[in-house]
Design a protein around this motif. Sequence first.
Motif, PDB file in Angstrom:
ATOM      1  N   PHE A   5       9.831   3.560  10.675  1.00 44.05           N
ATOM      2  CA  PHE A   5      10.976   2.735  10.077  1.00 44.05           C
ATOM      3  C   PHE A   5      10.415   2.228   8.790  1.00 44.05           C
ATOM      4  N   GLY A   6      11.192   2.564   7.589  1.00 46.43           N
ATOM      5  CA  GLY A   6      10.789   2.154   6.301  1.00 46.43           C
ATOM      6  C   GLY A   6       9.911   2.928   5.475  1.00 46.43           C
ATOM      7  N   ARG A   7       9.905   4.285   5.784  1.00 48.20           N
ATOM      8  CA  ARG A   7       8.923   5.347   5.251  1.00 48.20           C
ATOM      9  C   ARG A   7       9.225   5.488   3.776  1.00 48.20           C
ATOM     10  N   GLU A   8      10.539   5.177   3.483  1.00 49.91           N
ATOM     11  CA  GLU A   8      11.042   5.559   1.977  1.00 49.91           C
ATOM     12  C   GLU A   8      10.184   4.356   1.020  1.00 49.91           C
ATOM     13  N   ILE A   9      10.003   3.054   1.625  1.00 54.86           N
ATOM     14  CA  ILE A   9       9.234   2.206   0.897  1.00 54.86           C
ATOM     15  C   ILE A   9       7.864   2.429   0.818  1.00 54.86           C
ATOM     16  N   ALA A  10       7.070   2.874   1.750  1.00 56.79           N
ATOM     17  CA  ALA A  10       5.750   3.173   1.969  1.00 56.79           C
ATOM     18  C   ALA A  10       5.454   4.411   1.080  1.00 56.79           C
ATOM     19  N   GLU A  11       6.572   5.345   0.982  1.00 59.57           N
ATOM     20  CA  GLU A  11       6.222   6.543   0.038  1.00 59.57           C
ATOM     21  C   GLU A  11       6.337   6.031  -1.297  1.00 59.57           C
ATOM     22  N   VAL A  35       1.193   0.042  14.134  1.00 59.13           N
ATOM     23  CA  VAL A  35       1.373   0.048  15.794  1.00 59.13           C
ATOM     24  C   VAL A  35       2.618  -0.526  16.025  1.00 59.13           C
ATOM     25  N   MET A  36       3.291  -1.721  15.251  1.00 63.02           N
ATOM     26  CA  MET A  36       4.481  -2.333  15.601  1.00 63.02           C
ATOM     27  C   MET A  36       5.606  -1.639  14.600  1.00 63.02           C
ATOM     28  N   PRO A  37       6.624  -1.441  15.112  1.00 63.50           N
ATOM     29  CA  PRO A  37       7.859  -0.803  14.177  1.00 63.50           C
ATOM     30  C   PRO A  37       7.913  -1.916  12.902  1.00 63.50           C
ATOM     31  N   GLY A  38       8.283  -0.986  11.722  1.00 61.04           N
ATOM     32  CA  GLY A  38       8.109  -1.862  10.797  1.00 61.04           C
ATOM     33  C   GLY A  38       7.004  -2.104   9.781  1.00 61.04           C
ATOM     34  N   GLN A  39       5.766  -1.912  10.492  1.00 58.28           N
ATOM     35  CA  GLN A  39       4.617  -2.149  10.143  1.00 58.28           C
ATOM     36  C   GLN A  39       4.071  -1.006   9.440  1.00 58.28           C
ATOM     37  N   TRP A  40       3.375  -1.171   8.244  1.00 59.89           N
ATOM     38  CA  TRP A  40       2.744   0.025   7.564  1.00 59.89           C
ATOM     39  C   TRP A  40       1.242  -0.593   6.984  1.00 59.89           C
ATOM     40  N   GLU A  41       0.748   0.385   6.512  1.00 59.48           N
ATOM     41  CA  GLU A  41      -0.723   0.141   5.911  1.00 59.48           C
ATOM     42  C   GLU A  41      -0.845   0.878   4.535  1.00 59.48           C
ATOM     43  N   PHE A  42      -1.462   0.392   3.652  1.00 57.81           N
ATOM     44  CA  PHE A  42      -2.230   0.880   2.507  1.00 57.81           C
ATOM     45  C   PHE A  42      -3.533   0.859   2.280  1.00 57.81           C
TER      46      PHE A  42
END
Length: 338
Positions: free
Chosen positions: A146-152, A172-179
């Motif tokens: 969820f939210g890949r368009e933002i991370a990309e 690990v949690m939905p909606g959570q990302w890392e850079f």
Amino acid sequence: MITAEYIWLDGNSPAQLRSKTKVFPDDTEFNLMPIWGFDGSSTKQAEGGASDCVLKPVMVTPDPIRGGNNLLVFCEVLNVDMTPHASNTRRHCNETEETYYEQEPWFGIEQEYTLMQDGRPLGFPRNGYPAPQGQYYCSIGANNTFGREIAEMHLAVCLQIGLKISGINAEVMPGQWEFQVGPSSATHVSDQLWVARYLLERISEKYGYEVTLEGKPVPGDWNGAGAHTNFSTKKMRRSYEACENAAEALGERAEWHIKHYGVGIEKRLTGQHETCSHEEYRWGVSDRGASVRIPWHTVHHHKGYIEDRRPNANCDPYVVTKLILETVCSHANSDYNV
Ligand code: ADP
Ligand code: MN
Ligand code: MN
Ligand code: MN
């Protein structure tokens, strides 16, 4: 006309990013970006009676949001007498870094974040909870990610303006990302991390998503968000023993580190969900339940770096890197020295 978006850190805890625009004529020669100012009484940085604060540019990049010849101008905050403002943690980081420059310390920071809409993380249903954790980390598919368009888009604009991003992943949690940013020197990696955080906010804003760097955005059986801080000196990049020594040294004032590793860190460092309790300090090889982890490849190659897993996602990287420098590099006549 050319616009320069002046960006700075305010007086909140944790500090929030602020920015405003200065317009320059097209024929301006930008040898050195001019200092500027703002109303510190609106940012918890001054009293109304003496409200002026000074913006001193420290890093200039193209502005990928406006495009063209427009610029982002990341600044530190000074008082009107040009001394560093009390909120200016960058200056302390920079001074400490200069003290230990001979050890050539490098940092790489893994910034985790959570995208929110209507007060809940992306991927959380209006009522109740999504399926338990397990299927989301590094996942693909509309039911998992969820939210890949933002991370990309964030990755693309960071790379476009030359920030040293070393990777991204769904968490690990939905909606959570890392850079990840780095490796680079303490001040440089921290400057870049703040500008990357700025761009993340600006991109998410367009979609109506809130970015939270809170350490534990959802209580209970959901992973928190950290800012694992990877660290090496020249000696550690040549010797495994130096890596173990550094991991040992970080235990010497663990409480002091925890205290400065981000607001609300106790809620995240519970001893569960890939953390070690904030009341404990231990290091281990490949151990994601330790405070400090030595990655397997550092053992394998007999050299490399260590990972401090404690910093919260909302930490100030100037403070975290400065503390690590002080605690590890201050062993003046010990193994840590080159
Ligand atoms: P993890 O396995 O913990 O998820 P990541 O791949 O997300 O690790 O992040 C590793 C981080 O380590 C990156 O930010 C990278 O820049 C940093 N890094 C790589 N080499 C070094 C080094 N020699 N010293 C310090 N940091 C490093
Ligand atoms: Mn990572
Ligand atoms: Mn992670
Ligand atoms: Mn990590």
